[in-house]
Design an enzyme around this catalytic site. Structure first.
Site, PDB file in Angstrom:
ATOM      1  CD  GLN A 101     -39.916 -26.058  94.547  1.00 38.52           C
ATOM      2  OE1 GLN A 101     -40.815 -26.191  93.968  1.00 38.52           O
ATOM      3  NE2 GLN A 101     -39.413 -25.486  93.131  1.00 38.52           N
ATOM      4  CG  HIS A 167     -45.092 -26.338  92.163  1.00 38.50           C
ATOM      5  ND1 HIS A 167     -45.680 -26.645  91.073  1.00 38.50           N
ATOM      6  CD2 HIS A 167     -43.967 -26.232  91.975  1.00 38.50           C
ATOM      7  CE1 HIS A 167     -45.240 -25.571  90.397  1.00 38.50           C
ATOM      8  NE2 HIS A 167     -43.926 -25.264  90.736  1.00 38.50           N
ATOM      9  CD  GLU A 260     -52.892 -16.194  89.032  1.00 35.29           C
ATOM     10  OE1 GLU A 260     -52.768 -16.592  87.529  1.00 35.29           O
ATOM     11  OE2 GLU A 260     -53.263 -16.510  89.686  1.00 35.29           O
ATOM     12  CE1 TYR A 281     -41.036 -22.349  84.389  1.00 29.96           C
ATOM     13  CE2 TYR A 281     -42.577 -24.853  84.497  1.00 29.96           C
ATOM     14  CZ  TYR A 281     -41.848 -23.272  84.934  1.00 29.96           C
ATOM     15  OH  TYR A 281     -42.191 -22.684  86.446  1.00 29.96           O
TER      16      TYR A 281
END
Length: 390
Positions: A101, A167, A260, A281
């Site tokens: 990522q 992340h 959120e 998960y």
């Protein structure tokens, strides 16, 4: 963690035609699919391909001359002409750790860019000794000919560095007072760090344009706490924007469920991983539930997850008065564009647009012309302009 989610359908566009055949400027009429809520009426949009052939584009900005600036996650920054022509990669970028990522991520022009040509970008910065990476925030001056970055300076580095490809967070917002907010992920394997104030994992930080700590930050002078921190208890925030209420708004990925929408409070603990609407998960509880005294609850959440990315308020009347003041959010896993109607800080209705497109929406911005623009996340990603269908 969203891993790589569900990738787009590769090189094939609508009706199985290669995207190169579709070309820039093609208008697609897409039926919006709103969530079934009382009073929600379907809308129709026409998505015009402004540019194609972008490799995992991540962030978009608008130059005063009508061109676009786009970051590509593998580590390129490009100017894109109004005709869709991709410029050569702009030189002068630092080394970027483009894996998983990570890579070259968000981009923001200084509020006085027309005069000073200063911009800010954040990226996954590799450790010089090969000991992991972290999210870094840099500032630079874009040359007059838009070919290179000058006077590059890294003004913030997330600490500590860790070995992870996940992340990074990495959205930049300039506040009305000129300070900069930067969202930071908890790097997945270090989720417990989000509740500790001696690190930058799972935090939102606030710094000046030179990287200094504003004296009114909430943790200034608190023993054992990093003074850059504005709020904590976040997971992986990939969308942030300055709201019409003069507040920072952001969203963040939950685990399996529990994405959120938040309005980060000064000195607020937003709960992760102690409270969440998501689960492990494969199933299994995380933390202590969905609420806890002293922890700021989300304004809204998505379960199952949509993997939100990018975020913009619509301030124009281009789409009619009913859409003015709505909040727009891209969805990666969900492969759609969210339109939220709000009453103050309360979401009263959600609509899901561009569902027919079948592409991961990485970023959404309102342009100076009042139209919404989105980036699609794919090896051959696109920059799209959204207009009402006739």
């Amino acid at each position: 963690m969203r891993l790589l989610g569900r990738w787009c359908a590769g090189c094939l566009g609508w009706w199985g035609l290669p995207r190169a055949v579709l070309g820039a400027g093609l208008a697609l009429v897409l039926a919006a699919s709103p969530v079934r809520t009382a009073g929600a009426e379907p809308a129709r949009l026409r998505a015009e391909a402004v540019a194609i052939g972008l490799e995992h584009p991540w962030a978009l900005a608008f130059l005063p001359d009508g061109r676009f600036l786009v970051t590509e996650r593998p580590g390129r920054l490009r100017a894109v002409g109004a005709d869709g022509r991709l410029g050569a990669p702009i030189t002068g970028l630092p080394r970027v750790d483009a894996a998983g990522q990570g890579g070259l991520l968000d981009l923001a022009l200084d509020s006085d860019f027309a005069r000073n040509r200063t911009l800010y970008f954040c990226y996954a910065e590799p450790d010089p000794q090969g000991r992991g990476n972290s999210t870094a925030l840099a500032r630079a001056v874009l040359s007059a000919d838009t070919t290179r970055l000058q006077d590059l300076r890294v003004i913030f580095r997330q600490q500590p560095r860790v070995t992870s490809r996940l992340h990074f967070g990495c959205r930049i917002v300039e506040a009305s007072d000129g300070t900069l907010f930067l969202t930071l992920g908890e790097r997945y394997h270090r989720m417990a760090d989000a509740q500790k104030l001696d690190n930058h994992h799972g935090k939102i930080v606030r710094v000046t344009k030179d990287g200094a700590v504003p004296p009114d930050n909430p943790l200034v002078g608190r023993a054992g706490a990093l003074p850059e921190i504005w709020s904590w208890g976040h997971r992986n925030p990939q969308g942030a924007t300055w709201g019409p209420d003069g507040r920072l708004w952001m969203h963040e990925h939950g685990p399996q469920g529990g994405d959120e929408l938040n309005r980060p409070e000064c000195g607020g603990n937003h709960g992760w991983p102690i409270v969440t609407f998501g689960e492990q998960y494969g199933g299994g509880r995380i933390g202590e539930g969905t609420h806890k005294p002293g922890m700021v609850p989300p304004l809204y959440h998505w379960t199952p997850s949509i993997a939100p990315s990018g975020m913009a308020w619509l301030t124009s009347d281009r789409y009619g008065a009913a859409w003015r003041g709505n909040l727009f959010i891209g969805a990666l896993r969900g492969q759609h564009l969210v339109r939220l109607e709000l009453d103050g800080a309360r979401v009263v209705r959600e609509h899901r647009l561009l569902t027919e497109l079948g592409e991961r929406i990485r970023d959404v911005r309102q342009g100076p012309d009042g139209w919404l623009y989105v980036l699609t996340d794919a090896p051959d990603g696109r920059l799209l302009r959204l207009r009402p269908a006739p």
